[in-house]
Scaffold this motif. Structure first.
Motif, PDB file in Angstrom:
ATOM      1  N   LEU A   1      -2.949   9.299  -5.637  1.00 17.44           N
ATOM      2  CA  LEU A   1      -2.496   8.128  -4.863  1.00 17.44           C
ATOM      3  C   LEU A   1      -3.469   7.886  -3.635  1.00 17.44           C
ATOM      4  O   LEU A   1      -3.829   6.758  -3.223  1.00 17.44           O
ATOM      5  CB  LEU A   1      -0.937   8.033  -4.342  1.00 17.44           C
ATOM      6  CG  LEU A   1      -0.136   7.824  -5.478  1.00 17.44           C
ATOM      7  CD1 LEU A   1       1.119   7.962  -5.011  1.00 17.44           C
ATOM      8  CD2 LEU A   1      -0.194   6.435  -6.281  1.00 17.44           C
TER       9      LEU A   1
ATOM     10  N   VAL B   1       5.249   8.873   0.062  1.00 13.20           N
ATOM     11  CA  VAL B   1       5.069   9.631  -0.982  1.00 13.20           C
ATOM     12  C   VAL B   1       4.802  11.236  -0.194  1.00 13.20           C
ATOM     13  O   VAL B   1       3.676  11.234   0.288  1.00 13.20           O
ATOM     14  CB  VAL B   1       4.219   9.433  -2.180  1.00 13.20           C
ATOM     15  CG1 VAL B   1       4.298  10.634  -2.961  1.00 13.20           C
ATOM     16  CG2 VAL B   1       4.859   8.392  -2.824  1.00 13.20           C
TER      17      VAL B   1
ATOM     18  N   VAL C   1       2.839   4.007   0.353  1.00 10.66           N
ATOM     19  CA  VAL C   1       2.838   3.323  -0.941  1.00 10.66           C
ATOM     20  C   VAL C   1       3.743   2.194  -0.842  1.00 10.66           C
ATOM     21  O   VAL C   1       4.587   2.089  -0.085  1.00 10.66           O
ATOM     22  CB  VAL C   1       3.468   4.233  -2.218  1.00 10.66           C
ATOM     23  CG1 VAL C   1       2.387   5.254  -2.282  1.00 10.66           C
ATOM     24  CG2 VAL C   1       4.676   4.747  -1.904  1.00 10.66           C
ATOM     25  N   THR C   2       3.591   1.457  -1.873  1.00 13.06           N
ATOM     26  CA  THR C   2       4.559   0.334  -1.958  1.00 13.06           C
ATOM     27  C   THR C   2       5.145   0.468  -3.114  1.00 13.06           C
ATOM     28  O   THR C   2       4.755   0.917  -4.188  1.00 13.06           O
ATOM     29  CB  THR C   2       3.807  -1.141  -2.136  1.00 13.06           C
ATOM     30  OG1 THR C   2       2.852  -1.468  -1.076  1.00 13.06           O
ATOM     31  CG2 THR C   2       4.685  -2.508  -2.320  1.00 13.06           C
ATOM     32  N   VAL C   3       6.727   0.510  -3.286  1.00 17.19           N
ATOM     33  CA  VAL C   3       7.328   1.041  -4.315  1.00 17.19           C
ATOM     34  C   VAL C   3       8.122  -0.334  -4.762  1.00 17.19           C
ATOM     35  O   VAL C   3       8.835  -1.246  -4.345  1.00 17.19           O
ATOM     36  CB  VAL C   3       8.789   2.017  -3.610  1.00 17.19           C
ATOM     37  CG1 VAL C   3       9.584   2.416  -4.800  1.00 17.19           C
ATOM     38  CG2 VAL C   3       7.949   2.923  -2.912  1.00 17.19           C
TER      39      VAL C   3
ATOM     40  N   LEU D   1       4.530   2.944  -7.888  1.00 14.76           N
ATOM     41  CA  LEU D   1       4.067   3.235  -6.594  1.00 14.76           C
ATOM     42  C   LEU D   1       2.651   2.799  -6.630  1.00 14.76           C
ATOM     43  O   LEU D   1       1.763   3.226  -7.308  1.00 14.76           O
ATOM     44  CB  LEU D   1       4.080   4.761  -6.388  1.00 14.76           C
ATOM     45  CG  LEU D   1       5.295   5.471  -6.910  1.00 14.76           C
ATOM     46  CD1 LEU D   1       5.289   6.958  -6.628  1.00 14.76           C
ATOM     47  CD2 LEU D   1       6.775   4.774  -5.840  1.00 14.76           C
TER      48      LEU D   1
END
Length: 444
Positions: A236, A126, A111-113, A196
């Motif tokens: 996700l 994650v 993911v990109t946070v 996320l």
């Protein structure tokens, strides 16, 4: 007549016999305690060592299919296959289901946070899992399991995330744990909001907004990841109802030659060996049964954990055996000294019996019978005391009582009687050297 003499003789020199019985009782107490602990310590130590993590990893069978290309171990199917979450209950339905302490699935989502309203975003993973999730079983609808069961060493600064109930599929997952290293890098703490956004080819899931419930420290890869309820990772990745791996914590017994042979190839086992291996709680046999229960799954023991558990438990049981033997030997020597003194004190009595025509075997039977009764009385008292000491040790060390099998009682009684008889062998030989004329005239 012999029995009457034995009964009357038992009350002669009561102090020495009481001291001998006390010596045997102390030995029997220690033997009973150590025997009870050695029988039960395997499971208790195994449960204590479960705090160091799982000892079986279940993955799709394709994960074990490697192809060596140019000296490089290459697996084109790695991370391409998954297992059905709905099959996890089958792990608790094998022959050794009661030895399964707990299980926790895993599914990783890149993911990109983005932290709150801050500019910029970072990359992370994650890890979806169970924390303390209810997993309905055919015989236990309230069974709960997760990383809080199999990884009690995980440290959380804050609160554990909430998880959806299996019966409430509409529940939203909103809380996660952030690994200590990642939290420091992103500058987040408990209570912060994260967005996320899934990344990767073919992933079309919408970003999810979550709250950090706590900061996690494990000393492992989780310190650099976000650990969330499995349902969030599935959302996700778009892999609803799927998992990549399952960590299983099982109570096992130390490996031996049979389990090592089965580990190499179960086809080399005879039918009798296979049945013995299959019906023993070796980590390899439990892993084999998990593979039988879940189609297209490969269960592999984490040998560093399994071997460490077996070595520690085996050495503890060996130590208990050595201490027990030392206690028995010490008791036998003590009884030998007491019996030797008793025979010398009763030399006139022995000489008189010989003068009246008593055979040597009858005199030996009389003294050995006394010794046997002393051993039996001391052993019975020792069993009672040993049971109490074992319970005290169990509660003090493990926080629970010790299960002492009934077979302990006859075993300890037999050991006690044999201890006294062995200790009486040398003193009994003194009887044969006593001559009636000499002892009756006080020259012995």
């Amino acid at each position: 007549m012999l029995l009457r003499m034995l009964w009357q003789s038992l009350f002669e020199g009561r102090r020495r016999k009481a001291l001998a019985a006390l010596t045997v009782a102390l030995s029997a107490t220690l033997v009973t305690t150590l025997f009870a602990l050695s029988v039960d310590v395997g499971d208790k130590m195994a449960r204590e060592m479960k705090s160091y993590g799982s000892n079986i990893r279940v993955t799709p069978k394709s994960e074990t299919m490697s192809l060596v290309v140019g000296g490089v171990d290459y697996n084109p199917l790695k991370d391409k296959e998954t297992l059905a979450e709905s099959d996890l209950w089958k792990i608790k339905d094998i022959f050794w289901r009661n030895n399964i302490v707990g299980l926790a699935p895993r599914l990783t989502a890149p993911v990109t946070v983005q932290v709150g309203g801050r500019d910029g975003a970072g990359k992370a993973s994650v890890i979806g899992t169970y924390f303390d999730q209810r997993v309905p079983l055919p015989d236990d609808a309230q069974y709960r399991t997760g990383v809080r069961t199999i990884n009690p060493f995980w440290e959380v600064a804050g609160a554990w995330p909430t998880e959806p109930d299996p019966d409430d599929t509409a529940a939203q997952v909103e809380t996660v744990l952030v690994g200590a290293a990642l939290a420091e890098r992103l500058g987040v703490a408990a209570g912060d909001r994260l967005t996320l956004a899934p990344r990767g080819e073919g992933v079309t899931a919408d970003p999810r907004s979550v709250t950090v419930s706590g900061v996690l420290r494990t000393g492992g890869p989780e310190d650099n990841a976000i650990v969330a309820p499995l349902a969030l990772a599935q959302a996700l990745t778009g892999l609803a109802g799927r998992v990549q791996a399952v960590d299983v914590s099982a109570l096992t017994i130390p490996e031996n030659e049979l389990s090592s042979k089965a580990r190499r190839d179960t086809g080399d086992l005879t039918a009798e060996q296979y049945d013995s291996w299959y019906c023993s709680a070796y980590v390899s046999s439990i892993a084999h049964q998990i593979e039988e229960a879940i189609v297209n799954a490969a269960a592999r023991p984490v040998w560093q954990v399994a071997a460490g558990e077996g070595a520690v438990i085996g050495r503890i049981q060996t130590l208990l055996l050595v201490v027990s033997l030392a206690a028995v030997a010490a008791a036998a020597m003590g009884v030998s000294a007491l019996m030797n003194t008793t025979i010398l004190e009763r030399a006139r009595e022995i000489g008189l019996m010989k003068a009246l025509g008593a055979a040597g075997w009858e005199i030996h039977a009389l003294f050995l019978g006394e010794a046997g009764l002393v051993g039996l009385i001391g052993g019975a008292f020792g069993v009672l005391c040993g049971w109490g000491v074992a319970q005290a040790v169990g509660w003090g060390v493990f926080g629970s009582g010790v299960d002492m099998p009934l077979i302990t009682i006859p075993i300890v009684l037999v050991i006690s009687v044999l201890t006294v008889l062995v200790g009486s062998i040398l003193p009994a030989r003194t009887i044969t050297r006593l001559h009636p004329v000499e002892v009756l005239h006080g020259r012995a």
